[in-house]
Design a protein around this motif. Structure first.
Motif, PDB file in Angstrom:
ATOM      1  N   PRO A 138      20.920   5.094 -14.398  1.00  8.35           N
ATOM      2  CA  PRO A 138      20.041   3.948 -14.282  1.00  8.35           C
ATOM      3  C   PRO A 138      18.874   3.988 -15.269  1.00  8.35           C
ATOM      4  N   SER A 139      18.455   5.163 -15.703  1.00 10.49           N
ATOM      5  CA  SER A 139      17.327   5.240 -16.628  1.00 10.49           C
ATOM      6  C   SER A 139      17.672   4.626 -17.973  1.00 10.49           C
ATOM      7  N   ALA A 140      18.966   4.550 -18.292  1.00  9.84           N
ATOM      8  CA  ALA A 140      19.379   3.941 -19.553  1.00  9.84           C
ATOM      9  C   ALA A 140      19.107   2.442 -19.569  1.00  9.84           C
ATOM     10  N   SER A 141      18.961   1.827 -18.400  1.00 12.37           N
ATOM     11  CA  SER A 141      18.680   0.395 -18.341  1.00 12.37           C
ATOM     12  C   SER A 141      17.224   0.118 -17.995  1.00 12.37           C
ATOM     13  N   GLY A 142      16.357   1.098 -18.182  1.00 15.72           N
ATOM     14  CA  GLY A 142      14.938   0.885 -17.954  1.00 15.72           C
ATOM     15  C   GLY A 142      14.461   1.259 -16.558  1.00 15.72           C
ATOM     16  N   VAL A 143      15.286   1.898 -15.765  1.00 19.89           N
ATOM     17  CA  VAL A 143      14.874   2.334 -14.434  1.00 19.89           C
ATOM     18  C   VAL A 143      14.583   3.822 -14.507  1.00 19.89           C
ATOM     19  N   PRO A 144      13.319   4.193 -14.358  1.00 22.69           N
ATOM     20  CA  PRO A 144      12.973   5.610 -14.479  1.00 22.69           C
ATOM     21  C   PRO A 144      13.425   6.429 -13.273  1.00 22.69           C
ATOM     22  N   SER A 145      13.659   7.684 -13.534  1.00 26.42           N
ATOM     23  CA  SER A 145      13.935   8.608 -12.453  1.00 26.42           C
ATOM     24  C   SER A 145      12.577   9.058 -11.913  1.00 26.42           C
ATOM     25  N   GLY A 146      12.428   9.058 -10.618  1.00 27.25           N
ATOM     26  CA  GLY A 146      11.169   9.471 -10.019  1.00 27.25           C
ATOM     27  C   GLY A 146      10.416   8.309  -9.406  1.00 27.25           C
ATOM     28  N   PRO A 147       9.196   8.577  -8.949  1.00 24.38           N
ATOM     29  CA  PRO A 147       8.430   7.564  -8.222  1.00 24.38           C
ATOM     30  C   PRO A 147       7.909   6.436  -9.115  1.00 24.38           C
ATOM     31  N   VAL A 148       7.844   5.244  -8.527  1.00 22.71           N
ATOM     32  CA  VAL A 148       7.263   4.076  -9.189  1.00 22.71           C
ATOM     33  C   VAL A 148       6.485   3.270  -8.156  1.00 22.71           C
ATOM     34  N   GLY A 149       5.581   2.470  -8.667  1.00 20.37           N
ATOM     35  CA  GLY A 149       4.845   1.572  -7.791  1.00 20.37           C
ATOM     36  C   GLY A 149       3.403   1.989  -7.620  1.00 20.37           C
ATOM     37  N   ASP A 150       2.822   1.509  -6.542  1.00 19.29           N
ATOM     38  CA  ASP A 150       1.415   1.712  -6.234  1.00 19.29           C
ATOM     39  C   ASP A 150       1.221   3.069  -5.555  1.00 19.29           C
ATOM     40  N   LEU A 151       0.761   4.037  -6.323  1.00 20.97           N
ATOM     41  CA  LEU A 151       0.581   5.388  -5.783  1.00 20.97           C
ATOM     42  C   LEU A 151      -0.568   5.480  -4.793  1.00 20.97           C
ATOM     43  N   ARG A 152      -1.432   4.485  -4.783  1.00 17.69           N
ATOM     44  CA  ARG A 152      -2.579   4.483  -3.867  1.00 17.69           C
ATOM     45  C   ARG A 152      -2.344   3.555  -2.673  1.00 17.69           C
ATOM     46  N   ILE A 153      -1.096   3.192  -2.440  1.00 14.11           N
ATOM     47  CA  ILE A 153      -0.728   2.240  -1.396  1.00 14.11           C
ATOM     48  C   ILE A 153      -1.223   2.649  -0.004  1.00 14.11           C
ATOM     49  N   LEU A 154      -1.294   3.941   0.250  1.00 16.38           N
ATOM     50  CA  LEU A 154      -1.694   4.427   1.569  1.00 16.38           C
ATOM     51  C   LEU A 154      -2.980   5.251   1.537  1.00 16.38           C
ATOM     52  N   ALA A 155      -3.649   5.279   0.398  1.00 17.59           N
ATOM     53  CA  ALA A 155      -4.840   6.130   0.246  1.00 17.59           C
ATOM     54  C   ALA A 155      -5.917   5.809   1.281  1.00 17.59           C
ATOM     55  N   ASP A 156      -6.176   4.536   1.526  1.00 14.83           N
ATOM     56  CA  ASP A 156      -7.213   4.172   2.494  1.00 14.83           C
ATOM     57  C   ASP A 156      -6.782   4.432   3.940  1.00 14.83           C
ATOM     58  N   LEU A 157      -5.515   4.766   4.137  1.00 14.86           N
ATOM     59  CA  LEU A 157      -5.004   5.078   5.472  1.00 14.86           C
ATOM     60  C   LEU A 157      -4.841   6.587   5.679  1.00 14.86           C
ATOM     61  N   GLY A 158      -5.273   7.382   4.701  1.00 13.63           N
ATOM     62  CA  GLY A 158      -5.247   8.831   4.847  1.00 13.63           C
ATOM     63  C   GLY A 158      -4.152   9.555   4.089  1.00 13.63           C
ATOM     64  N   VAL A 159      -3.396   8.835   3.254  1.00 17.81           N
ATOM     65  CA  VAL A 159      -2.341   9.471   2.462  1.00 17.81           C
ATOM     66  C   VAL A 159      -2.688   9.282   0.989  1.00 17.81           C
ATOM     67  N   PRO A 160      -3.440  10.240   0.429  1.00 24.06           N
ATOM     68  CA  PRO A 160      -3.816  10.105  -0.986  1.00 24.06           C
ATOM     69  C   PRO A 160      -2.606  10.232  -1.908  1.00 24.06           C
ATOM     70  N   GLU A 161      -2.794   9.801  -3.146  1.00 23.97           N
ATOM     71  CA  GLU A 161      -1.748   9.789  -4.162  1.00 23.97           C
ATOM     72  C   GLU A 161      -1.033  11.130  -4.260  1.00 23.97           C
ATOM     73  N   LYS A 162      -1.788  12.207  -4.337  1.00 27.55           N
ATOM     74  CA  LYS A 162      -1.210  13.551  -4.486  1.00 27.55           C
ATOM     75  C   LYS A 162      -0.287  13.882  -3.314  1.00 27.55           C
ATOM     76  N   ASP A 163      -0.694  13.543  -2.108  1.00 28.68           N
ATOM     77  CA  ASP A 163       0.130  13.827  -0.933  1.00 28.68           C
ATOM     78  C   ASP A 163       1.385  12.956  -0.906  1.00 28.68           C
ATOM     79  N   LEU A 164       1.240  11.689  -1.294  1.00 29.90           N
ATOM     80  CA  LEU A 164       2.387  10.783  -1.329  1.00 29.90           C
ATOM     81  C   LEU A 164       3.440  11.299  -2.303  1.00 29.90           C
ATOM     82  N   LEU A 165       2.996  11.730  -3.470  1.00 30.44           N
ATOM     83  CA  LEU A 165       3.923  12.254  -4.478  1.00 30.44           C
ATOM     84  C   LEU A 165       4.591  13.553  -4.036  1.00 30.44           C
ATOM     85  N   GLY A 166       3.945  14.291  -3.150  1.00 30.73           N
ATOM     86  CA  GLY A 166       4.482  15.566  -2.691  1.00 30.73           C
ATOM     87  C   GLY A 166       5.475  15.460  -1.545  1.00 30.73           C
TER      88      GLY A 166
END
Length: 184
Positions: free
Chosen positions: A132-160
């Protein structure tokens, strides 16, 4: 196997409900489904959790009438999934929605998948070797990494978070583990 649930934040805490995605074809449909399910709680936060057995998970956040915010743990894995494709918007992937390069016109194909004989490799498979990466879809996370930060899940924790247990871990942090477990 997929799991999908809605979590709505209310004055009394989180409420969960399982949801069917069979009639959902677009991100707009998904956002409307979230808003309808929690219509009595105007402008409260609704989270849509979607997971495919250990392969990937996604979180869509709808706050009232605002545009939905999205996080997908593995875009390449989600791109191979009908529900994942709903979440992977052109904007998120940095693609121009008007650019038809690399897009197969499925209406022009015969039922056996050929078009006046065998199509050229680039026409038949816009993702060489199934990558899929050959058509522009990266492997790994995408989107709003701070989507849950104000609810107690910071970016670093979400990625982990590891797919498979991620939604349970997020629910635990939110204080919604018990209500999520009731719909699982």
């Amino acid at each position: 196997m997929y799991f999908a649930a809605l979590l709505a934040r209310t004055e009394d805490g989180w409420e969960a409900s399982d949801t069917e995605l069979d009639d959902v074809e677009t991100l707009s449909d998904l956002a409307d489904l979230a808003r309808e399910a929690t219509a009595e709680y105007d402008d409260d936060t609704v989270l849509v959790f979607i997971e495919q057995e250990g392969a990937w998970f996604g979180v869509v956040r709808v706050d009232g009438e605002e545009d939905p915010r999205i996080y997908v743990s593995d875009a390449a894995a989600a791109a191979r999934s009908s529900y994942g494709e709903i979440l992977l918007t052109d904007e998120m992937l940095g693609r121009d929605p008007d650019d038809d390069e690399g897009v197969v016109d499925l209406d022009a194909l015969d039922l056996d998948g050929t078009e006046d004989g065998e199509p050229e490799a680039s026409e038949a498979d816009p993702e060489p070797d199934g990558d899929p990466s050959a058509s522009g879809v990266p492997s790994g996370p995408v989107g709003d990494l701070r989507i849950l930060a104000d609810l107690g899940v910071p970016e670093k924790d979400l990625l982990g978070l590891e797919s498979g247990e991620a939604l349970n871990e997020i629910a635990e942090i939110l204080g919604a583990a018990e209500v999520l477990e009731t719909v699982r």
